[in-house]
Design an enzyme around this catalytic site. Structure first.
Site, PDB file in Angstrom:
ATOM      1  N   TYR A 150       0.842  -1.208   0.000  1.00 25.31           N
ATOM      2  CA  TYR A 150       0.000   0.000   0.000  1.00 25.31           C
ATOM      3  C   TYR A 150       0.873   1.252   0.000  1.00 25.31           C
ATOM      4  O   TYR A 150       0.730   2.117  -0.861  1.00 25.31           O
ATOM      5  CB  TYR A 150      -0.895  -0.059   1.232  1.00 25.31           C
ATOM      6  CG  TYR A 150      -1.905   1.063   1.368  1.00 25.31           C
ATOM      7  CD1 TYR A 150      -3.046   1.098   0.567  1.00 25.31           C
ATOM      8  CD2 TYR A 150      -1.735   2.063   2.329  1.00 25.31           C
ATOM      9  CE1 TYR A 150      -3.992   2.112   0.718  1.00 25.31           C
ATOM     10  CE2 TYR A 150      -2.674   3.070   2.483  1.00 25.31           C
ATOM     11  CZ  TYR A 150      -3.809   3.089   1.681  1.00 25.31           C
ATOM     12  OH  TYR A 150      -4.740   4.097   1.837  1.00 25.31           O
ATOM     13  N   ARG A 282       0.760  10.079  14.245  1.00 33.06           N
ATOM     14  CA  ARG A 282       0.395  10.620  12.941  1.00 33.06           C
ATOM     15  C   ARG A 282      -0.495  11.836  13.121  1.00 33.06           C
ATOM     16  O   ARG A 282      -1.517  11.767  13.798  1.00 33.06           O
ATOM     17  CB  ARG A 282      -0.316   9.563  12.112  1.00 33.06           C
ATOM     18  CG  ARG A 282      -0.347  10.014  10.676  1.00 33.06           C
ATOM     19  CD  ARG A 282      -1.079   9.113   9.779  1.00 33.06           C
ATOM     20  NE  ARG A 282      -0.435   7.858   9.487  1.00 33.06           N
ATOM     21  CZ  ARG A 282      -1.110   6.734   9.454  1.00 33.06           C
ATOM     22  NH1 ARG A 282      -2.371   6.701   9.757  1.00 33.06           N
ATOM     23  NH2 ARG A 282      -0.501   5.626   9.126  1.00 33.06           N
TER      24      ARG A 282
HETATM   25  P1  NAD Z   1     -12.819   1.647   0.723  1.00 32.93           P
HETATM   26  O1  NAD Z   1     -12.142   0.333   0.790  1.00 32.93           O
HETATM   27  O2  NAD Z   1     -14.116   1.817   1.440  1.00 32.93           O
HETATM   28  O3  NAD Z   1     -13.046   2.080  -0.783  1.00 32.93           O
HETATM   29  C1  NAD Z   1     -12.204   1.681  -1.832  1.00 32.93           C
HETATM   30  C2  NAD Z   1     -13.095   1.349  -3.028  1.00 32.93           C
HETATM   31  O4  NAD Z   1     -12.263   0.979  -4.142  1.00 32.93           O
HETATM   32  C3  NAD Z   1     -14.016   0.150  -2.765  1.00 32.93           C
HETATM   33  O5  NAD Z   1     -15.306   0.458  -3.198  1.00 32.93           O
HETATM   34  C4  NAD Z   1     -13.394  -0.974  -3.595  1.00 32.93           C
HETATM   35  O6  NAD Z   1     -14.342  -1.947  -3.999  1.00 32.93           O
HETATM   36  C5  NAD Z   1     -12.796  -0.193  -4.740  1.00 32.93           C
HETATM   37  N1  NAD Z   1     -11.682  -0.869  -5.414  1.00 32.93           N
HETATM   38  C6  NAD Z   1     -10.595  -1.468  -4.854  1.00 32.93           C
HETATM   39  N2  NAD Z   1      -9.781  -1.947  -5.805  1.00 32.93           N
HETATM   40  C7  NAD Z   1     -10.357  -1.639  -7.005  1.00 32.93           C
HETATM   41  C8  NAD Z   1      -9.998  -1.868  -8.349  1.00 32.93           C
HETATM   42  N3  NAD Z   1      -8.868  -2.520  -8.684  1.00 32.93           N
HETATM   43  N4  NAD Z   1     -10.839  -1.433  -9.323  1.00 32.93           N
HETATM   44  C9  NAD Z   1     -11.991  -0.789  -9.026  1.00 32.93           C
HETATM   45  N5  NAD Z   1     -12.392  -0.545  -7.753  1.00 32.93           N
HETATM   46  C10 NAD Z   1     -11.577  -0.965  -6.760  1.00 32.93           C
HETATM   47  O7  NAD Z   1     -11.769   2.734   1.222  1.00 32.93           O
HETATM   48  P2  NAD Z   1     -11.933   4.278   1.551  1.00 32.93           P
HETATM   49  O8  NAD Z   1     -11.647   4.454   2.979  1.00 32.93           O
HETATM   50  O9  NAD Z   1     -13.192   4.807   0.990  1.00 32.93           O
HETATM   51  O10 NAD Z   1     -10.694   4.870   0.741  1.00 32.93           O
HETATM   52  C11 NAD Z   1     -10.843   5.498  -0.528  1.00 32.93           C
HETATM   53  C12 NAD Z   1      -9.484   5.986  -1.005  1.00 32.93           C
HETATM   54  O11 NAD Z   1      -8.947   6.928  -0.080  1.00 32.93           O
HETATM   55  C13 NAD Z   1      -8.447   4.877  -1.160  1.00 32.93           C
HETATM   56  O12 NAD Z   1      -7.671   5.116  -2.314  1.00 32.93           O
HETATM   57  C14 NAD Z   1      -7.589   5.029   0.068  1.00 32.93           C
HETATM   58  O13 NAD Z   1      -6.267   4.593  -0.159  1.00 32.93           O
HETATM   59  C15 NAD Z   1      -7.662   6.528   0.324  1.00 32.93           C
HETATM   60  N6  NAD Z   1      -7.436   6.830   1.745  1.00 32.93           N
HETATM   61  C16 NAD Z   1      -8.397   6.562   2.675  1.00 32.93           C
HETATM   62  C17 NAD Z   1      -8.130   6.847   4.022  1.00 32.93           C
HETATM   63  C18 NAD Z   1      -9.153   6.592   5.107  1.00 32.93           C
HETATM   64  O14 NAD Z   1      -8.857   6.848   6.269  1.00 32.93           O
HETATM   65  N7  NAD Z   1     -10.340   6.124   4.817  1.00 32.93           N
HETATM   66  C19 NAD Z   1      -6.897   7.376   4.395  1.00 32.93           C
HETATM   67  C20 NAD Z   1      -5.945   7.614   3.409  1.00 32.93           C
HETATM   68  C21 NAD Z   1      -6.224   7.347   2.080  1.00 32.93           C
HETATM   69  N1  UDP Z   2      -5.955  -0.331  16.276  1.00 31.17           N
HETATM   70  C1  UDP Z   2      -6.273  -0.836  17.514  1.00 31.17           C
HETATM   71  N2  UDP Z   2      -7.308  -1.705  17.602  1.00 31.17           N
HETATM   72  C2  UDP Z   2      -8.044  -2.105  16.531  1.00 31.17           C
HETATM   73  C3  UDP Z   2      -7.713  -1.575  15.256  1.00 31.17           C
HETATM   74  C4  UDP Z   2      -6.651  -0.706  15.166  1.00 31.17           C
HETATM   75  O1  UDP Z   2      -5.650  -0.502  18.527  1.00 31.17           O
HETATM   76  O2  UDP Z   2      -8.986  -2.912  16.716  1.00 31.17           O
HETATM   77  C5  UDP Z   2      -4.854   0.645  16.179  1.00 31.17           C
HETATM   78  C6  UDP Z   2      -3.803   0.331  15.112  1.00 31.17           C
HETATM   79  O3  UDP Z   2      -2.792  -0.506  15.611  1.00 31.17           O
HETATM   80  C7  UDP Z   2      -3.284   1.729  14.784  1.00 31.17           C
HETATM   81  C8  UDP Z   2      -4.493   2.630  14.975  1.00 31.17           C
HETATM   82  O4  UDP Z   2      -5.424   1.892  15.779  1.00 31.17           O
HETATM   83  O5  UDP Z   2      -2.280   2.108  15.715  1.00 31.17           O
HETATM   84  C9  UDP Z   2      -5.183   3.012  13.675  1.00 31.17           C
HETATM   85  O6  UDP Z   2      -5.383   1.844  12.934  1.00 31.17           O
HETATM   86  P1  UDP Z   2      -6.166   1.808  11.562  1.00 31.17           P
HETATM   87  O7  UDP Z   2      -6.062   0.422  11.014  1.00 31.17           O
HETATM   88  O8  UDP Z   2      -7.531   2.363  11.747  1.00 31.17           O
HETATM   89  O9  UDP Z   2      -5.409   2.844  10.613  1.00 31.17           O
HETATM   90  P2  UDP Z   2      -3.877   3.129  10.274  1.00 31.17           P
HETATM   91  O10 UDP Z   2      -2.956   2.256  11.069  1.00 31.17           O
HETATM   92  O11 UDP Z   2      -3.775   2.871   8.825  1.00 31.17           O
HETATM   93  O12 UDP Z   2      -3.719   4.557  10.662  1.00 31.17           O
END
Ligand code: NAD
Ligand code: UDP
Length: 316
Positions: A150, A282
């Site tokens: 990722y 973060r």
């Molecule tokens: P999510 O998993 O809910 O949504 C991702 C979507 O992409 C899903 O609907 C999935 O089916 C689709 N998808 C995955 N692979 C695909 C492919 N090869 N072709 C077509 N569709 C595909 O995640 P989210 O939280 O909504 O995240 C959306 C975007 O934002 C992602 O790119 C993620 O990396 C980025 N992002 C999210 C967060 C967060 O905290 N939610 C943080 C940083 C970045």
């Molecule tokens: N985490 C936790 N318990 C859970 C899920 C996540 O303590 O059941 C912690 C995880 O180790 C991380 C933080 O919560 O330190 C955020 O995790 P998340 O997977 O939501 O996002 P990311 O690590 O990508 O920021």
């Protein structure tokens, strides 16, 4: 005769996912024509069911690692599993989605002349040695760890976006998204807020990894969507990357205690081992977003958690 106004044609890859579905909803409210492109890997039809009858909305089951030939004015490239559990399930596909998927969507933007926005991530900073993280920080990323599919995939996607911009003059926007939460998160995606709420509502112990001293900064989804739309509408010279998130930092233990209180749950807290390469702190520096987008988050954690808890109660 009524003036015939053409709506903007906007593609949202990953539009059936958590953030993508809120973005589709917002774009439809702005009267854009929205084509949601999703392979339903983590996304769900239920996330977009409310607007499936809207004549401006269309959904296409498609995997962006394969080319796509359509017309578009704007492309939001959100397709990619975002939770560690999901992106580590098939790590090769995660890298392919980030890299091949970006190449395909950039090719689409190049052919159609569309502006394209990449949903990048705070994970490009890895386990950061600088707090808060500014866009100028290059990061501290393990290239061969469990999170690398990722982290490195998203870093390579940023490289591709900037090279298409420099080499082909493509208007690109790179959003570095920090932890975002809200309704329509997948209940089993393993992210901390969804895990804790689901556990609290079912009376199970909340699983805090490690001592829970690690911190994250959580942004409510409507604030995030507002920032993405603002970024898309900036002049072509502004490419980013730009940090988007909420700078209020919370420890994971505090978060667990807060969710127990807000749900009125009798759940306890159990400590589990910390996952590999779990970042210790973060917190985004959002000065650039404040200045260039005139944006900052408006929804406080307590309010956002209330809405999210209400959503998960509705699923029970
Ligand atoms: P999510 O998993 O809910 O949504 C991702 C979507 O992409 C899903 O609907 C999935 O089916 C689709 N998808 C995955 N692979 C695909 C492919 N090869 N072709 C077509 N569709 C595909 O995640 P989210 O939280 O909504 O995240 C959306 C975007 O934002 C992602 O790119 C993620 O990396 C980025 N992002 C999210 C967060 C967060 O905290 N939610 C943080 C940083 C970045
Ligand atoms: N985490 C936790 N318990 C859970 C899920 C996540 O303590 O059941 C912690 C995880 O180790 C991380 C933080 O919560 O330190 C955020 O995790 P998340 O997977 O939501 O996002 P990311 O690590 O990508 O920021």
């Amino acid at each position: 005769m009524k003036n015939f106004v053409l709506n903007k044609r906007v593609v949202v890859t990953g539009g059936a996912g958590f953030i993508g579905s809120h973005l589709c909803e917002r774009l439809l409210a702005d009267e854009s024509e929205v084509l949601c492109v999703d392979n339903f890997y983590t996304g769900r039809r239920g996330n977009v069911i409310e607007f499936i009858d809207n004549p401006l909305f269309e959904i296409s089951r498609h995997d962006i690692t394969f080319p796509l030939y359509i017309e578009a004015d704007e492309i939001y490239n959100l397709a990619c599993p975002a939770s560690p559990v999901h992106y580590q399930y098939d790590p090769v596909q995660t890298t392919k989605t980030c890299v091949h998927g970006s190449i395909n969507m950039l090719g689409l933007a190049k052919r159609t002349g569309a502006t394209i926005l990449q949903a990048s991530t705070s994970e490009v900073y890895g386990d950061p040695e600088q707090h808060p993280q500014t866009e100028a920080y290059w990061g501290n990323v393990n290239p061969i760890g469990l999170r690398s599919c990722y982290d490195e995939g998203k870093r390579c996607a940023e490289t591709l976006f900037m090279d298409y911009h420099r080499q082909h003059g493509l208007p690109v926007k790179i959003a570095r998204i920090f932890n975002t939460y809200g309704p329509r998160m997948h209940p089993h995606d393993g992210r901390v807020i969804s895990n804790f709420i689901v556990q609290a509502l079912s009376g199970e112990a909340l699983t805090v990894y490690g001592e829970g001293e690690q911190t994250r900064s959580f942004c409510y989804v409507t604030d995030m969507v507002d920032a993405l739309v603002r970024l898309m509408n900036t002049p072509d010279e502004l490419t980013g990357p730009i940090n988007l998130g909420n700078p209020v930092e919370t420890s994971i233990l505090e978060l667990a205690e807060r969710i127990i209180e807000l749900t009125g749950s009798a759940s306890s807290i159990v400590h589990k081992p910390l996952p590999q390469d779990d970042p210790v702190r973060r917190k985004p520096d959002i000065s650039a977003a404040r200045q260039t987008l005139d944006w900052e988050p408006t929804v406080e954690l307590a309010e956002g958690l209330e809405h999210t808890i209400e959503y998960f109660r509705g699923l029970a």
